[in-house]
Motif scaffolding. Sequence first.
Motif: not given
Lengths: 408, 329
Positions: A103-109, A129-135
Amino acid sequence: MNPLTITGGTLVDPVGGSVLPGDIACADGKIVDSAPDSAKSIDAGGLHVAPGIVDLGCFAIDIPAFAAGGITRVALMPDQSPAIDEPAMVQHAAAAGKPTVWVHPLAAATQALNGEELTEIGLMQRAGAVAVSTGRQRIADSGLMHRLLSYAAALDLMVITHAEDEGLSRHAVATDGETATRLGLPSGPAISEAMAIARDVMLAEDTGAHVHFRTVTTARGFDLIREAKARGVHISCGITPGHLLLCDVDIGAYRTFAKLSPPLRSAEDRDAALVALADGTIDVICSGHDPQGPEAKRLPYADAEPGMSGAETLLTLSLGLVRDGHIDMARLFALLSRNPATLLGVDGGAMSAGSAADLVIFDADAPWRVDTMNMASSAGNTPFDELPVQGKVVHTIKGGQSVDRPPS
Amino acid sequence: MSQAIPISAATPEGAHPFPHRHLTGIFGLQPWEITFLLDEAEQWVELNRQSSKHDDRLAGLTQINAFFEASTRTLLSFEIAGKRLGADVVNMHAAQSSVKKGETLIDTAVTLNAMRADVIVIRHQASGAVQLIADKVDCPVLNAGDGWHEHPTQALLDALTIRRRKGALEKQRVAICGDILHSRVARSNILALTALGAEVRVIAPPTLMPAAIDRLGVTPFTDFDAGLDGADVVMMLRVQNERMQGGFIPSSREYFALYGLTRERLERAAPGALVMHPGPMNRGVEIASDIADDLERSAITEQVEMGVAVRMACLDVLTRQQRGVEGWA
């Protein structure tokens, strides 16, 4: 780790673009040139052997569904409870799937995904965290999005966003058109998506950040992506099988399992998605896996949660695109595995020695019928219920080890 | 009163006059099935005009009116209809119910079902909610309005009113004016009137016009005067106050200036054009008082009268199977 040899397979290599008969050997979690004679052996019997699927943007860790779907890595959306918005949450989520699936968590922006205050994305990056996400939503405030992208660009972190303009889609549960009008559902215009993409293309261009649009579904949206890519803007985009294969008519008589986010579009937009898939505009096919129980779905349409349980049907439904001639098998595994792995900067999507021994062995022709009552997933909310399909995962191999066989 | 029936609305030989378990909408009904319900309603118009208005064919049956959304006139109309047919009528108001305590709609439906209701009349604020309940209960379900979706008995009473006044629906030019976007009355009327051969126009400000409405077989107009031109029937819709505070319409006075029905405007319509309104009216917002009160032109009170008759017809027809009526069992 026990070495493994897979013999007699049809090897799908999305890097070389080839689909050829061959054997493949694994040792110490990697693909190797040859395994010792003592290695355990699987006879693939002519079945396809391909890199394990890297699913970019799931909402739940649902290991049986991932195993059944040939998925070996998952980028987990930050829309958890609580949101993945601090380093400890990243570390916790990253450990949740091992050893079966990584599981590669996406960081909440933004904090608690509120769209207002930035999170510690630098520290979350260090935590894995491998990337950032706005959700599930985009960031409405253009100024904040601009600052996020500048900051993320400096850290070389991709920002994954949702493409809907909130002013046009806040109350919408469907796309403007005959179906929404007949059903009396609150709807918004399809240009909601293109408007969101237009803004973020400009912000990506201005900041140099890499923006990934998780699910793009409209002709106007694809036109903007195509044109911006040609101009050299660092953007990419994905889509789900639901949006490639269904359109708003499939809502039928308020089928809440067909309530997706973004909502299903017109047949014309769906056709434009197939063109964008074939011409390379689309980089990723993802499941958008979002299991929802009856408490969230057995409700009036507007009140039901969006989302479909998509992990275990991701490969099967995508194989239909190959059978129908929209793409070839090697390109399919670029979309399902190689491209998402590259975008996330994780090891995957390759069949060469030294790559992760994450593989899926599947029978591309095996017929079966989707059945919401008999799913490996924690919930059966799929709009493809009762659909006869072809293509079944026989083995999912993670780090050279066979994951429990999915229920047949 | 003329009883001319459009050719398309005659029940084909061998066809069951109404082979539906529920009435969740006009959608899915054949023209002759709609006509059958209108024909059935005629006897109740007559009965309701007698001093003794009683028929006991639904005696012993329990009718539950489950109203999840506030209503006065529709609830009253269904209650009177059930009582005149002899049913035991029970009203369930959402304000007093466990719905407020978070019970799901499905659980409420299961509860009503366990109480052995023989017919359930439902109004709900969400489109599709009535179908959701209908799928979970063992008795016939009658839609008394679900969200923006359908309000089939309103369309039936409107069709009956027009048929009695104009003799037939075929080729009648009907203009439906107002908040089409949020109107279940408009949707059900569009389906019923087009099925019965009327030529339907919809008139609304662009902000209250649903997308692709022409796909439902109607002609949209944003210019009220153009849409009214030559209309035989002018059906006004209520515009809710909350839509007139800048979100959809700048103000109620601008709305009345552009889309309010006045006597001068009505001159554009065909001579003797009938004026209708499903109520409750906003006088001076969508309709001028002198038009609403003009007994020659306005059919508004007649619509209310037809409402009871049409609902009696629907309750009778939908319960025929469980009552073992010959040909329906």
